[in-house]
Write a protein that holds these residues in place. Structure first.
Motif, PDB file in Angstrom:
ATOM      1  N   ILE A 272      15.759  83.227  84.374  1.00  0.00           N
ATOM      2  CA  ILE A 272      15.012  83.966  83.349  1.00  0.00           C
ATOM      3  C   ILE A 272      15.955  84.587  82.319  1.00  0.00           C
ATOM      4  CG2 ILE A 272      13.528  85.979  82.941  1.00  0.00           C
ATOM      5  CD1 ILE A 272      12.376  85.453  85.796  1.00  0.00           C
ATOM      6  N   TYR A 273      17.004  85.252  82.783  1.00  0.00           N
ATOM      7  CA  TYR A 273      17.846  86.063  81.897  1.00  0.00           C
ATOM      8  C   TYR A 273      19.186  85.439  81.551  1.00  0.00           C
ATOM      9  CZ  TYR A 273      14.482  89.684  83.147  1.00  0.00           C
ATOM     10  OH  TYR A 273      13.327  90.396  83.345  1.00  0.00           O
ATOM     11  N   GLY A 274      19.505  84.291  82.112  1.00  0.00           N
ATOM     12  CA  GLY A 274      20.854  83.755  81.959  1.00  0.00           C
ATOM     13  C   GLY A 274      21.723  84.367  83.044  1.00  0.00           C
ATOM     14  N   GLU A 275      22.970  83.986  83.073  1.00  0.00           N
ATOM     15  CA  GLU A 275      23.888  84.423  84.136  1.00  0.00           C
ATOM     16  C   GLU A 275      23.996  85.947  84.210  1.00  0.00           C
ATOM     17  OE1 GLU A 275      26.799  83.447  87.141  1.00  0.00           O
ATOM     18  OE2 GLU A 275      25.834  81.980  85.844  1.00  0.00           O
ATOM     19  N   LEU A 276      23.610  86.508  85.360  1.00  0.00           N
ATOM     20  CA  LEU A 276      23.753  87.946  85.599  1.00  0.00           C
ATOM     21  C   LEU A 276      24.955  88.159  86.516  1.00  0.00           C
ATOM     22  CD1 LEU A 276      20.079  89.159  86.179  1.00  0.00           C
ATOM     23  CD2 LEU A 276      21.435  89.319  84.101  1.00  0.00           C
ATOM     24  N   TYR A 277      25.643  89.257  86.291  1.00  0.00           N
ATOM     25  CA  TYR A 277      26.824  89.596  87.089  1.00  0.00           C
ATOM     26  C   TYR A 277      26.534  90.822  87.930  1.00  0.00           C
ATOM     27  CZ  TYR A 277      28.866  86.259  83.904  1.00  0.00           C
ATOM     28  OH  TYR A 277      29.117  85.118  83.196  1.00  0.00           O
TER      29      TYR A 277
ATOM     30  N   ARG B 123      16.762 102.198  88.911  1.00  0.00           N
ATOM     31  CA  ARG B 123      17.789 101.425  88.212  1.00  0.00           C
ATOM     32  C   ARG B 123      18.950 101.195  89.164  1.00  0.00           C
ATOM     33  NH1 ARG B 123      15.101 104.536  85.431  1.00  0.00           N
ATOM     34  NH2 ARG B 123      14.226 104.058  83.413  1.00  0.00           N
ATOM     35  N   LYS B 124      19.457  99.961  89.150  1.00  0.00           N
ATOM     36  CA  LYS B 124      20.601  99.669  90.005  1.00  0.00           C
ATOM     37  C   LYS B 124      21.359  98.483  89.458  1.00  0.00           C
ATOM     38  CE  LYS B 124      18.909  99.324  94.070  1.00  0.00           C
ATOM     39  NZ  LYS B 124      18.728  98.998  95.466  1.00  0.00           N
ATOM     40  N   LYS B 125      22.490  98.224  90.049  1.00  0.00           N
ATOM     41  CA  LYS B 125      23.301  97.073  89.660  1.00  0.00           C
ATOM     42  C   LYS B 125      22.820  95.848  90.452  1.00  0.00           C
ATOM     43  CE  LYS B 125      27.112  99.577  87.880  1.00  0.00           C
ATOM     44  NZ  LYS B 125      26.539  99.817  86.587  1.00  0.00           N
ATOM     45  N   VAL B 126      23.009  94.679  89.870  1.00  0.00           N
ATOM     46  CA  VAL B 126      22.598  93.434  90.523  1.00  0.00           C
ATOM     47  C   VAL B 126      23.213  93.338  91.925  1.00  0.00           C
ATOM     48  CG1 VAL B 126      22.799  90.913  90.421  1.00  0.00           C
ATOM     49  CG2 VAL B 126      22.160  92.189  88.372  1.00  0.00           C
ATOM     50  N   ALA B 127      24.472  93.732  92.056  1.00  0.00           N
ATOM     51  CA  ALA B 127      25.175  93.655  93.341  1.00  0.00           C
ATOM     52  C   ALA B 127      24.542  94.552  94.411  1.00  0.00           C
ATOM     53  CB  ALA B 127      26.648  94.021  93.156  1.00  0.00           C
TER      54      ALA B 127
ATOM     55  N   LEU C 180      16.007  85.231  94.915  1.00  0.00           N
ATOM     56  CA  LEU C 180      15.731  86.178  93.831  1.00  0.00           C
ATOM     57  C   LEU C 180      16.752  86.042  92.707  1.00  0.00           C
ATOM     58  CD1 LEU C 180      14.432  88.702  92.485  1.00  0.00           C
ATOM     59  CD2 LEU C 180      15.935  90.075  93.932  1.00  0.00           C
ATOM     60  N   LEU C 181      18.041  86.017  93.065  1.00  0.00           N
ATOM     61  CA  LEU C 181      19.090  85.923  92.047  1.00  0.00           C
ATOM     62  C   LEU C 181      19.015  84.607  91.277  1.00  0.00           C
ATOM     63  CD1 LEU C 181      22.107  87.548  93.915  1.00  0.00           C
ATOM     64  CD2 LEU C 181      20.688  88.547  92.106  1.00  0.00           C
ATOM     65  N   ARG C 182      18.661  83.531  91.959  1.00  0.00           N
ATOM     66  CA  ARG C 182      18.505  82.239  91.284  1.00  0.00           C
ATOM     67  C   ARG C 182      17.408  82.352  90.211  1.00  0.00           C
ATOM     68  NH1 ARG C 182      19.083  79.072  95.460  1.00  0.00           N
ATOM     69  NH2 ARG C 182      16.964  79.316  96.213  1.00  0.00           N
ATOM     70  N   GLU C 183      16.313  82.994  90.568  1.00  0.00           N
ATOM     71  CA  GLU C 183      15.195  83.157  89.618  1.00  0.00           C
ATOM     72  C   GLU C 183      15.591  84.090  88.463  1.00  0.00           C
ATOM     73  OE1 GLU C 183      11.426  82.327  88.117  1.00  0.00           O
ATOM     74  OE2 GLU C 183      12.553  81.346  89.699  1.00  0.00           O
TER      75      GLU C 183
ATOM     76  N   LYS D  80       3.689  90.215  96.102  1.00  0.00           N
ATOM     77  CA  LYS D  80       4.675  90.664  95.111  1.00  0.00           C
ATOM     78  C   LYS D  80       4.230  92.036  94.629  1.00  0.00           C
ATOM     79  CE  LYS D  80       6.640  89.342  90.606  1.00  0.00           C
ATOM     80  NZ  LYS D  80       8.040  89.603  90.901  1.00  0.00           N
ATOM     81  N   VAL D  81       5.002  93.055  95.005  1.00  0.00           N
ATOM     82  CA  VAL D  81       4.639  94.437  94.657  1.00  0.00           C
ATOM     83  C   VAL D  81       5.735  95.120  93.831  1.00  0.00           C
ATOM     84  CG1 VAL D  81       3.029  94.744  96.585  1.00  0.00           C
ATOM     85  CG2 VAL D  81       5.467  95.275  96.900  1.00  0.00           C
ATOM     86  N   THR D  82       6.694  94.319  93.367  1.00  0.00           N
ATOM     87  CA  THR D  82       7.710  94.823  92.450  1.00  0.00           C
ATOM     88  C   THR D  82       7.984  93.755  91.401  1.00  0.00           C
ATOM     89  OG1 THR D  82       9.663  93.936  93.576  1.00  0.00           O
ATOM     90  CG2 THR D  82       8.931  96.123  94.271  1.00  0.00           C
ATOM     91  N   THR D  83       8.607  94.186  90.335  1.00  0.00           N
ATOM     92  CA  THR D  83       9.173  93.260  89.374  1.00  0.00           C
ATOM     93  C   THR D  83      10.565  93.786  89.050  1.00  0.00           C
ATOM     94  OG1 THR D  83       8.924  92.141  87.234  1.00  0.00           O
ATOM     95  CG2 THR D  83       8.069  94.391  87.378  1.00  0.00           C
ATOM     96  N   ILE D  84      11.517  92.895  89.001  1.00  0.00           N
ATOM     97  CA  ILE D  84      12.901  93.293  88.733  1.00  0.00           C
ATOM     98  C   ILE D  84      13.258  92.781  87.355  1.00  0.00           C
ATOM     99  CG2 ILE D  84      15.306  93.087  89.476  1.00  0.00           C
ATOM    100  CD1 ILE D  84      14.194  92.810  92.369  1.00  0.00           C
ATOM    101  N   ARG D  85      13.606  93.715  86.475  1.00  0.00           N
ATOM    102  CA  ARG D  85      13.860  93.390  85.078  1.00  0.00           C
ATOM    103  C   ARG D  85      15.304  93.696  84.710  1.00  0.00           C
ATOM    104  NH1 ARG D  85       8.792  92.493  82.388  1.00  0.00           N
ATOM    105  NH2 ARG D  85       7.453  91.957  84.121  1.00  0.00           N
ATOM    106  N   TYR D  86      15.897  92.786  83.934  1.00  0.00           N
ATOM    107  CA  TYR D  86      17.257  93.014  83.429  1.00  0.00           C
ATOM    108  C   TYR D  86      17.187  94.093  82.354  1.00  0.00           C
ATOM    109  CZ  TYR D  86      21.459  92.317  80.653  1.00  0.00           C
ATOM    110  OH  TYR D  86      22.616  92.514  79.963  1.00  0.00           O
TER     111      TYR D  86
END
Length: 193
Positions: free
Chosen positions: A94-99, A65-69, A87-90, A27-33
């Motif tokens: 963590i953050y609740g439903e992301l769009y 920075r980017k959009k979830v899609a 990834l999206l499930r995780e 794991k060499v990144t972290t994706i944050r909302y």
């Protein structure tokens, strides 16, 4: 839609479930909302929760920075997941439903120093983000000038020679913390720090 803005200066919290993946290099990144501000090239501590223990010092290799899609399977893999679905499930957990149009920040990092024993975050803060091994080294280099008691001397020597974990197992966390803070204060008062 408004996204939160977060500045990362000295440390970044990460769930303990990812500890082994990070230390193995899987794991060499972290994706944050949201919108995270951190400068590529900066060195920060990775602190696992819920124990609030620093497990590594990392260098930030990139911030995007980017959009979830727009997230890809490759980004999922770099984040330690098999594919984008995992990834999206995780992220949703963590953050609740992301769009699709929600913004995330992809933070790349490389481990530059591991802390096998871990360093409590409150100790790092109390030492002004100096590592216990550095405090012990500076103590030993300036021992005569600092004139600390025998117990503090023993603890600093143990940290320097055998590591923080061994010192904590021998003297207990409270005594080690007190010795580190006392030594740090004396180093600062003497103009060494």
């Amino acid at each position: 839609m408004r996204t939160k803005r977060v500045q990362i200066r000295k440390f970044m919290l990460i769930d303990s479930a990812y500890k082994s993946r990070i230390l193995r290099g899987d794991k060499v990144t972290t994706i944050r909302y949201g919108d995270y501000e951190v400068t590529p090239g900066s060195e920060i501590y990775l602190v696992i929760t819920p124990s609030d223990t620093a497990i590594a010092k990392v260098r930030v290799t990139g911030v995007e920075r980017k959009k979830v899609a727009e997230l890809t399977n490759e980004e999922a893999r770099l984040d330690g997941f098999s594919n984008i679905r995992e990834l999206l499930r995780e992220l949703n957990k963590i953050y609740g439903e992301l769009y699709g149009d929600d913004e995330v920040t992809v933070i790349g990092f490389e481990v530059i120093k591991r802390f096998d024993d871990g360093i409590p975050l409150k100790w790092l803060k109390g030492l002004n983000y100096r590592e216990p091994a550095e405090i012990a080294r500076l103590y030993l280099e300036n021992r005569e000038k600092l004139n600390l008691n025998r117990e503090t001397d023993f603890i600093m020597r143990r940290i320097y020679n055998e590591g923080l974990g061994k010192a904590v197992r021998t003297f207990g966390p409270k005594k080690v913390q007190n010795a580190l803070f006392t030594t740090h204060h004396r180093l600062y008062a003497s103009g060494i720090l």
